[in-house]
Design a protein around this motif. Sequence first.
Motif, mmCIF file in Angstrom:
data_model
loop_
_atom_site.group_PDB
_atom_site.id
_atom_site.type_symbol
_atom_site.label_atom_id
_atom_site.label_comp_id
_atom_site.label_asym_id
_atom_site.label_seq_id
_atom_site.Cartn_x
_atom_site.Cartn_y
_atom_site.Cartn_z
ATOM 1 N N ALA A 1 0.855 -1.121 -0.247
ATOM 2 C CA ALA A 1 -0.267 -0.296 -0.067
ATOM 3 C C ALA A 1 0.808 1.449 0.021
ATOM 4 O O ALA A 1 0.886 2.218 0.700
ATOM 5 C CB ALA A 1 -0.643 0.074 0.991
ATOM 6 N N GLU A 2 1.534 1.037 -1.396
ATOM 7 C CA GLU A 2 2.641 2.299 -1.501
ATOM 8 C C GLU A 2 2.660 3.133 -2.270
ATOM 9 O O GLU A 2 1.474 2.783 -3.585
ATOM 10 C CB GLU A 2 3.954 1.958 -0.424
ATOM 11 N N SER B 1 -1.978 2.221 -1.544
ATOM 12 C CA SER B 1 -3.343 2.334 -0.408
ATOM 13 C C SER B 1 -4.620 3.526 -0.525
ATOM 14 O O SER B 1 -5.582 3.568 -0.189
ATOM 15 C CB SER B 1 -1.931 3.342 0.651
#
Length: 76
Positions: free
Chosen positions: A32-33, A55
């Motif tokens: 989640a980046e 994310s």
Amino acid sequence: WRLPSVEELETLVDERATTGPRVDAIFSGTTAEAYLTSTVKAGGGTPSAWTVNFSTGAVDTAAQTGSLRVKCVKAF
């Protein structure tokens, strides 16, 4: 192998996901980046490229001098 464009990477965002990375489970290993794309942002002083954040699902820009994750696609 190559970096996908912002349009290509954005198709992987799962808008229905409410937790974890907002990407289909078939793409295991996705965190989640923000992920860098091959699409360069025009203008401005600092070289930057478009990113897709798994994310939030947001599309943004980041300096190309930084350290970001990449998700390569197979070139045919």
